[in-house]
Design a protein around this motif. Structure first.
Motif, short mmCIF file in Angstrom:
data_model
loop_
_atom_site.label_atom_id
_atom_site.label_comp_id
_atom_site.label_asym_id
_atom_site.label_seq_id
_atom_site.Cartn_x
_atom_site.Cartn_y
_atom_site.Cartn_z
N VAL A 21 2.44 1.65 -3.52
CA VAL A 21 1.53 2.17 -4.54
C VAL A 21 1.15 3.62 -4.22
O VAL A 21 1.08 4.46 -5.12
CB VAL A 21 0.27 1.28 -4.64
CG1 VAL A 21 -0.72 1.88 -5.62
CG2 VAL A 21 0.64 -0.11 -5.08
N ALA A 22 0.95 3.90 -2.92
CA ALA A 22 0.61 5.27 -2.55
C ALA A 22 1.74 6.22 -2.91
O ALA A 22 1.52 7.33 -3.39
CB ALA A 22 0.32 5.35 -1.05
N ILE A 42 4.10 5.87 -5.35
CA ILE A 42 4.22 6.18 -6.78
C ILE A 42 2.98 6.89 -7.28
O ILE A 42 3.01 7.52 -8.33
CB ILE A 42 4.52 4.92 -7.63
CG1 ILE A 42 3.41 3.90 -7.52
CG2 ILE A 42 5.83 4.30 -7.26
CD1 ILE A 42 3.67 2.70 -8.39
N ALA A 43 1.89 6.85 -6.51
CA ALA A 43 0.70 7.59 -6.95
C ALA A 43 0.91 9.09 -6.79
O ALA A 43 0.44 9.87 -7.61
CB ALA A 43 -0.53 7.15 -6.15
N VAL A 44 1.61 9.48 -5.73
CA VAL A 44 1.74 10.92 -5.48
C VAL A 44 3.08 11.46 -5.96
O VAL A 44 3.32 12.66 -5.88
CB VAL A 44 1.58 11.24 -3.97
CG1 VAL A 44 0.17 10.90 -3.53
CG2 VAL A 44 2.58 10.49 -3.15
N SER A 94 0.83 -1.20 0.00
CA SER A 94 0.00 0.00 0.00
C SER A 94 0.86 1.25 0.00
O SER A 94 0.60 2.19 -0.75
CB SER A 94 -0.91 0.01 1.23
OG SER A 94 -1.72 -1.12 1.23
N LEU A 95 1.91 1.24 0.84
CA LEU A 95 2.77 2.42 0.90
C LEU A 95 3.47 2.61 -0.44
O LEU A 95 3.64 3.73 -0.92
CB LEU A 95 3.78 2.26 2.03
CG LEU A 95 3.13 2.25 3.42
CD1 LEU A 95 4.20 2.12 4.49
CD2 LEU A 95 2.31 3.51 3.64
#
Lengths: 203, 120
Positions: free
Chosen positions: A99-100, A102-104, A96-97
Motif C-alpha cells: 500500500v505504501a 502504490i501510495a507514493v 503495508s509495503l
C-alpha cells in the motif's frame, strides 16, 4: 448484524449455546483478570493498591457494561497460534509495503472491487477474529458483515481483473483456516478441513 | 555493547516507522476515494505505529514502559480495523465512493436495500 434476516442454509447455529452458569462464571473471571492486568499495566507497576483498584474498576465495568456472551468452545493450540502469528506479521509487512508503494507511485490510480466471502465457520468469535485479521493483511478491508450467514464483504485494493478477486477470496479463507486451527473447537476444525475451499460464496 | 546495538536498532525502527507513517499520510491524501483511503489508514499506519513502538521499547528498556507499549500495540491492532470498517461502511452506504473504480460489487448484488440508494 444489520443484514437481512435470511437464514443461512447450512449454518449450524452460533457454536454451543448454554454451557451453563459455570461457563459464564469462568468467562467473567477471565474478563476480570484481563481488566486487572490492563489496569496494572496502565499504572506501570504491580502492587496491592493497583490490584484492589483494578478489581474494583474491572468489576464495575463488567457490571455496568455487560457484553453478550462470546461462546468460546475451542481451545488454544500453541503451534497453530504461532503459525498464525508468524504469517500475520509477514502479511502485515508485505501489505503495508504494497500500500505504501502504490501510495507514493506517481500517477497511479488503483482500482478496487467489493467481494463477498462466506466463511465456513460462522460463529461470532471466528467472524470477528477473521474480520480483524483480514483488515490488516494484503489489500482487503471489511465493509460489511452479515452475521446471519457469516458473510464478510471486503473491499479489495489494487485489482487487475477477475483473477485478483478469486485470490482475495482464497486468501481470506486461508486466514480463516489458520484462525480456526489456532483457536477453533474440534467440530469447527473438522468443518474447515473437510470443506473444499468454497468458490461460490455469494449469498 | 548490547545497549549500543539496541539503541541503533531502535533508531532504525523509529525511522522506518516514521517513513511508513509518511507513506500512509500520502496514501490518504492521494487515493481516489474513501474506500481506498481506508487501506492506507490501516495497513502502513498500523505497521508504522508498531515499528515506532518497537523502536521506543528498544530505547527505553524498562518494564513499566514495556507494559505500556504492549498495551498501546494491542489496542492499536484491535481498534484500527474496527475504525476503518466503520468509516468504510459509512462511506459505502452514503455513496461516497467512485463506482467507476470498482471492478465488481457483490455487496450491491445482495439486494438488501442497504446499498448507496438504501436507507440512510
Amino acid at each position: 448484524m444489520t443484514g437481512p434476516p435470511e437464514p443461512a442454509p447450512d449454518a449450524p447455529g452460533p457454536a454451543t449455546v448454554g454451557r451453563g452458569r459455570l461457563g459464564r462464571w469462568r468467562d467473567q473471571v477471565v474478563a476480570l483478570g484481563w481488566l486487572v492486568a490492563v489496569w496494572s499495566l496502565l499504572w506501570g507497576d504491580l502492587n496491592w493498591a493497583n490490584l484492589v483498584g483494578g478489581l474494583l474498576v474491572g468489576g464495575a465495568v463488567l457490571v455496568f457494561y455487560p457484553l453478550p456472551a462470546v461462546s468460546f468452545g475451542g481451545r488454544l493450540r500453541p503451534g497453530a497460534l504461532l503459525v498464525f502469528a508468524g504469517r500475520f506479521v509477514i502479511e502485515l509487512v508485505s501489505a503495508s509495503l504494497h500500500v505504501a508503494r502504490i501510495a507514493v507511485q506517481p500517477g497511479y490510480r488503483p482500482r478496487g472491487a467489493i467481494v463477498a466471502v462466506r466463511l465456513r465457520v460462522p460463529s461470532d468469535l471466528n467472524l470477528a477474529l477473521t474480520a480483524e485479521a483480514v483488515s490488516l493483511v494484503p489489500g482487503t478491508l471489511i465493509l460489511e458483515v452479515d452475521r446471519d450467514s457469516g458473510t464478510l464483504y471486503l473491499h479489495v485494493l489494487d485489482t487487475h481483473g477477475p483473477g485478483d478477486l478469486e485470490v482475495a477470496r482464497d486468501r481470506t479463507l486461508t486466514v480463516e483456516r489458520r484462525i480456526v486451527r489456532a483457536v477453533g473447537s474440534a467440530a469447527e476444525l473438522r468443518r474447515i478441513e473437510t470443506d473444499s475451499p468454497a468458490k461460490g460464496t455469494r449469498s | 555493547m548490547i545497549a549500543t546495538i539496541a539503541d541503533w536498532l531502535g533508531a532504525g525502527c523509529l525511522v522506518a516507522g516514521a517513513l511508513l507513517g509518511l507513506a500512509a499520510a500520502i496514501g490518504v491524501l492521494r487515493f481516489p476515494d474513501a474506500l481506498s483511503r481506508m487501506h492506507a489508514a490501516t495497513k502502513p499506519q498500523v505497521l508504522g505505529v508498531m515499528l515506532l513502538l518497537l523502536g521506543i521499547a528498544l530505547r527505553l528498556r524498562s518494564p513499566a514502559d514495556l507494559g505500556m507499549i504492549l498495551l498501546v500495540a494491542v489496542f492499536q491492532l484491535a481498534t484500527a480495523p474496527v475504525a476503518a470498517q466503520m468509516i468504510g461502511r459509512a462511506a459505502y452506504r452514503s455513496g461516497r465512493f467512485d463506482r467507476g473504480l470498482l471492478d465488481a460489487d457483490e455487496l450491491a448484488e445482495r439486494g438488501s436495500g442497504s446499498g448507496p440508494a438504501g436507507p440512510a
